[in-house]
Design an enzyme around this catalytic site. Structure first.
Site, PDB file in Angstrom:
ATOM      1  CG  LEU A  63      29.439  -6.433  -2.798  1.00 56.06           C
ATOM      2  CD1 LEU A  63      28.760  -6.295  -4.160  1.00 56.06           C
ATOM      3  CD2 LEU A  63      30.922  -6.691  -2.985  1.00 56.06           C
ATOM      4  CG  ASP A  64      33.480  -1.689   0.872  1.00 58.04           C
ATOM      5  OD1 ASP A  64      33.079  -2.250   1.898  1.00 58.04           O
ATOM      6  OD2 ASP A  64      34.672  -1.672   0.501  1.00 58.04           O
ATOM      7  NE  ARG A  65      26.439   5.668  -0.916  1.00 57.44           N
ATOM      8  CZ  ARG A  65      26.137   6.891  -0.522  1.00 57.44           C
ATOM      9  NH1 ARG A  65      26.846   7.468   0.444  1.00 57.44           N
ATOM     10  NH2 ARG A  65      25.130   7.550  -1.068  1.00 57.44           N
TER      11      ARG A  65
END
Length: 248
Positions: A63-65
């Protein structure tokens, strides 16, 4: 446009846990693990969960930041390998909610090929620069029409979409919606800077409006179906409440 987590030093919310895996609600603004993208960051999901459950855990997907929502972690290398194979076999279904610019079709499929993460900095002609197949399906949940001038239009339109990525390319959902002129609100890397400023001013939106809300998969040990849901966090739903009067 990345919101930093406001729950520093609190336990992360556990959505599901057994002997093989744990699913948590990842806050927007927190890296899953240490990253060269920001060496100053000192809060990571893996560290927090390790301290929380008293054992090492292993990431099995990304999951992207800036993205919040359900994140799966394995409790052993064996479980990580089994879960990794499920992802490779596309036996895992992931569902996201995203607020995007403009009014999308009622439903659709985006098939724009994408260059992989490791090919971004490679010169033209390098094999890593070859676009890879990528598929994202979506359906529109509801639309907004804000009676305020935005850029050259008399009103500002946006909509909430439910998204299911079939493949798992780098920033796939963000890049795909940008490719069809419906960038995600709050996306500083692939979005619309003017629109991001508009929504920051109008709806106090200071985050990427993308949340992983559901993951479905067979359990890696028992094969029984798992269906894990994660309602969007408060920073996401607060923006929607501010837009509610303009829902159409």
């Amino acid at each position: 446009m990345t919101e930093l987590p406001n729950n520093t030093h609190r336990n992360l919310r556990v959505l599901y846990e057994d002997d093989e895996l744990i699913a948590i609600s990842k806050p927007a603004g927190m890296f899953v693990h240490r990253s060269e993208a920001d060496r100053s960051a000192d809060e990571f999901v893996l560290q927090r969960i390790r301290d929380q459950v008293g054992a090492f855990v292993f990431p099995v997907h990304r999951l992207d930041r800036a993205t919040s929502g359900v994140l799966l972690l394995a409790k052993s290398r064996l479980a990580a390998a089994a879960l990794g194979q499920l992802f490779a076999d596309r036996a895992v279904s992931k569902t996201y909610h995203a607020l995007v610019r403009g009014h999308c079709l009622n439903s659709g499929e985006i098939k724009t090929p994408l260059i992989s993460a490791r090919g971004r900095d490679k010169p033209v002609g390098h094999p890593f620069r070859d676009p890879q197949s990528a598929v994202t399906r979506f359906r529109t949940l509801f639309r907004y029409d804000i009676p305020l001038v935005s850029d050259r239009y008399p009103t500002t339109r946006c909509c909430m979409v439910e998204v299911q990525p079939v493949t798992g390319r780098y920033h796939q959902i963000r890049r795909h919606f940008n490719s069809i002129a419906h960038p995600i609100i709050g996306d500083s890397a692939h979005g619309d800077t003017r629109q991001n400023r508009f929504f920051a001013k109008t709806a106090d939106c200071h985050r990427l409006m993308l949340a992983a809300v559901r993951i479905q998969l067979p359990h890696p040990a028992s094969q029984r179906p798992l269906d894990i849901e994660c309602p969007p966090e408060e920073s996401f739903t607060t923006v929607l409440r501010r837009l509610e009067s303009w829902r159409c």
